[in-house]
Design an enzyme around this catalytic site. Structure first.
Site, PDB file in Angstrom:
ATOM      1  N   GLU A  97       0.825  -1.208   0.000  1.00 48.68           N
ATOM      2  CA  GLU A  97       0.000   0.000   0.000  1.00 48.68           C
ATOM      3  C   GLU A  97       0.860   1.258   0.000  1.00 48.68           C
ATOM      4  O   GLU A  97       1.917   1.297   0.609  1.00 48.68           O
ATOM      5  CB  GLU A  97      -0.871   0.026   1.262  1.00 48.68           C
ATOM      6  CG  GLU A  97      -1.933  -1.047   1.259  1.00 48.68           C
ATOM      7  CD  GLU A  97      -2.708  -1.110   2.572  1.00 48.68           C
ATOM      8  OE1 GLU A  97      -2.901  -0.058   3.224  1.00 48.68           O
ATOM      9  OE2 GLU A  97      -3.117  -2.218   2.943  1.00 48.68           O
ATOM     10  N   ASN A 305      -5.969   3.512  15.223  1.00 47.30           N
ATOM     11  CA  ASN A 305      -6.912   3.164  14.183  1.00 47.30           C
ATOM     12  C   ASN A 305      -7.366   1.731  14.480  1.00 47.30           C
ATOM     13  O   ASN A 305      -6.544   0.820  14.436  1.00 47.30           O
ATOM     14  CB  ASN A 305      -6.126   3.189  12.869  1.00 47.30           C
ATOM     15  CG  ASN A 305      -6.995   3.466  11.704  1.00 47.30           C
ATOM     16  OD1 ASN A 305      -8.151   3.081  11.682  1.00 47.30           O
ATOM     17  ND2 ASN A 305      -6.427   4.129  10.728  1.00 47.30           N
ATOM     18  N   CYS A 348      -3.790   2.455   7.513  1.00 41.32           N
ATOM     19  CA  CYS A 348      -3.321   1.169   8.053  1.00 41.32           C
ATOM     20  C   CYS A 348      -3.183   0.117   6.958  1.00 41.32           C
ATOM     21  O   CYS A 348      -3.591   0.336   5.832  1.00 41.32           O
ATOM     22  CB  CYS A 348      -4.248   0.693   9.151  1.00 41.32           C
ATOM     23  SG  CYS A 348      -5.947   0.760   8.704  1.00 41.32           S
TER      24      CYS A 348
HETATM   25  N1  SAH Z   1       7.654   0.058  11.099  1.00 42.27           N
HETATM   26  C1  SAH Z   1       7.731   1.485  11.123  1.00 42.27           C
HETATM   27  C2  SAH Z   1       6.909   2.168  10.039  1.00 42.27           C
HETATM   28  C3  SAH Z   1       5.550   1.625   9.720  1.00 42.27           C
HETATM   29  S1  SAH Z   1       4.240   1.904  10.855  1.00 42.27           S
HETATM   30  C4  SAH Z   1       7.346   1.997  12.499  1.00 42.27           C
HETATM   31  O1  SAH Z   1       7.009   1.204  13.355  1.00 42.27           O
HETATM   32  O2  SAH Z   1       7.449   3.195  12.725  1.00 42.27           O
HETATM   33  C5  SAH Z   1       3.888   3.610  10.752  1.00 42.27           C
HETATM   34  C6  SAH Z   1       3.267   4.161  12.018  1.00 42.27           C
HETATM   35  O3  SAH Z   1       1.891   3.736  12.153  1.00 42.27           O
HETATM   36  C7  SAH Z   1       3.963   3.706  13.273  1.00 42.27           C
HETATM   37  O4  SAH Z   1       4.094   4.780  14.171  1.00 42.27           O
HETATM   38  C8  SAH Z   1       3.018   2.665  13.800  1.00 42.27           C
HETATM   39  O5  SAH Z   1       3.222   2.403  15.149  1.00 42.27           O
HETATM   40  C9  SAH Z   1       1.674   3.278  13.467  1.00 42.27           C
HETATM   41  N2  SAH Z   1       0.543   2.372  13.486  1.00 42.27           N
HETATM   42  C10 SAH Z   1       0.486   1.079  13.129  1.00 42.27           C
HETATM   43  N3  SAH Z   1      -0.748   0.577  13.290  1.00 42.27           N
HETATM   44  C11 SAH Z   1      -1.515   1.592  13.755  1.00 42.27           C
HETATM   45  C12 SAH Z   1      -2.880   1.690  14.114  1.00 42.27           C
HETATM   46  N4  SAH Z   1      -3.711   0.655  14.052  1.00 42.27           N
HETATM   47  N5  SAH Z   1      -3.320   2.890  14.554  1.00 42.27           N
HETATM   48  C13 SAH Z   1      -2.482   3.963  14.615  1.00 42.27           C
HETATM   49  N6  SAH Z   1      -1.195   3.918  14.288  1.00 42.27           N
HETATM   50  C14 SAH Z   1      -0.700   2.738  13.870  1.00 42.27           C
END
Ligand code: SAH
Length: 361
Positions: A97, A305, A348
């Protein structure tokens, strides 16, 4: 051409400029061909379509290399703010994505760095099926190029916050960063690039030495080790203290500000006590000695989320406002992330999961 044949060939869009020069020389072509080919492939033009290459050159090139761009498998456009979410298909049929966001100052794309993820964060949809594979530099660039071509617009900023842990695919991500900032390629300024990590401390230390003035974003989500380890398994390997020390060193070496992401999950990490602990921990680790007192700490608060499989729910507005005000009182800038594309579930890794589930039904 089947995939086996292609696997022996060079992936054109993953080659550095110097590697492309070596490739054209190896097929008996003059070195200046690289000057012709590099800018065009970075705009999504395949060698076959290049009007300044002859048939013989094209054939010679095709015998040693391939060019592939991700294709649009699904596209969702937000009626609220124009955010566009793409599900792109890759050469081997897997998908990732990307999300395009429109801001006053330009267009930013959020890209994926892996197919799936092995970090195991409890709230995250991208990690549910584990990691399938790393993305090649060409596949990270390809998300940007394919989106630009689809939109007919130029992208000026990148956030590496899509599917995957970029520092778990370090070499490919570094190669991608050098390619995307190349003056003959997309030439996107490093100050307009952010990389988000869940906290691979050894890789943060390595990144600090790369002389790439990108912005580092740390997915913190909790400041006490017990809570953080419960929602982010990586914390069992590197503690909050080790992570913050790495951040302090990163800032000392690069002078680049770091932003902290904090996803608020109702009843897990969103109380005023959690906020106070966060403020104290950040101040204690990052602003200890005289010279560090100016460490620019910025916390991005993000209501979680909800992902069907995780059962977590977002904190309510009051809890979020209270959390932010506790931080501000302790001298820490906090902003609540504006949710773009909320009508298309833009933030997400669920679209990939939904599409892949459809296929296996
Ligand atoms: N692996 C990296 C980048 C991808 S995730 C990292 O952990 O930073 C990107 C961001 O989205 C991260 O801050 C992660 O913790 C957040 N994230 C993942 N799932 C989420 C959700 N369900 N709701 C809100 N933020 C989320």
């Amino acid at each position: 051409m089947n995939q086996l044949d292609q696997s022996k060939k060079s992936d054109l869009l993953s080659l550095s400029f110097e590697e492309l020069q070596a490739l054209v020389i190896s097929i008996g072509e003059p070195k200046y061909r690289a000057e012709q080919i590099f800018p065009q492939i970075h705009r999504g033009i395949s060698p076959d379509e290049m009007s300044n290459l002859g048939k013989k050159t094209k054939e010679a090139l095709a015998s040693v290399s391939f060019f592939y761009l991700p294709t649009v498998r699904r596209k969702l456009v937000s009626a609220l703010d124009g955010t566009v979410k793409y599900l792109f298909s890759l050469r081997d049929g897997h998908s990732v994505e990307s999300v395009v966001m429109r801001y006053k100052h330009g267009i930013t794309i959020c890209i994926s760095s892996q197919v799936g993820c092995r970090m195991g964060c409890a709230f995250c949809a991208s990690t549910i099926g584990g990691k399938v594979r790393d993305l090649a530099p060409s596949e990270m660039l390809g998300q940007i190029i394919a989106a630009e071509r689809d939109l007919g617009e130029r992208i000026s900023g990148i956030v590496m916050m899509g599917i995957g842990e970029p520092l778990d695919n370090y070499d490919n991500v570094l190669k991608f960063l050098r390619l995307v900032g190349h003056e003959k390629g997309l030439n996107i300024g490093y100050r307009h690039i952010s990389l988000s990590t869940c906290g691979l401390v050894d890789k943060i230390a390595r990144l600090a030495k790369e002389e790439l003035p990108i912005t580092l974003s740390i997915s913190l989500h909790a400041s006490d080790n017990e809570t953080r380890s419960a929602i982010m398994p990586i914390n069992k390997k590197w503690s909050v203290e080790q992570l913050l020390d790495a951040c302090r060193d990163y800032y000392a070496v690069t002078g680049r500000r770091i932003s902290f992401e904090y996803t608020l999950i109702a009843g897990k990490n969103d109380s005023p006590e959690n906020a106070l602990h966060l403020a104290k921990t950040l101040n204690a680790h990052l602003r200890t000695k005289g010279a560090d007192s100016s460490f620019p700490i910025h916390v991005n608060l993000i209501p979680v989320n909800p992902v069907t499989e995780t059962g977590f729910s977002a904190s309510d507005k009051n809890a979020i406002a209270k959390f932010a005000s506790v931080l501000e009182k302790k001298g820490i800038r906090a902003t609540v992330r504006r949710r773009l594309g909320s009508d298309i579930n833009a933030s997400c890794g669920q679209l990939r999961r939904a599409e892949e589930a459809k296929e296996t039904e």
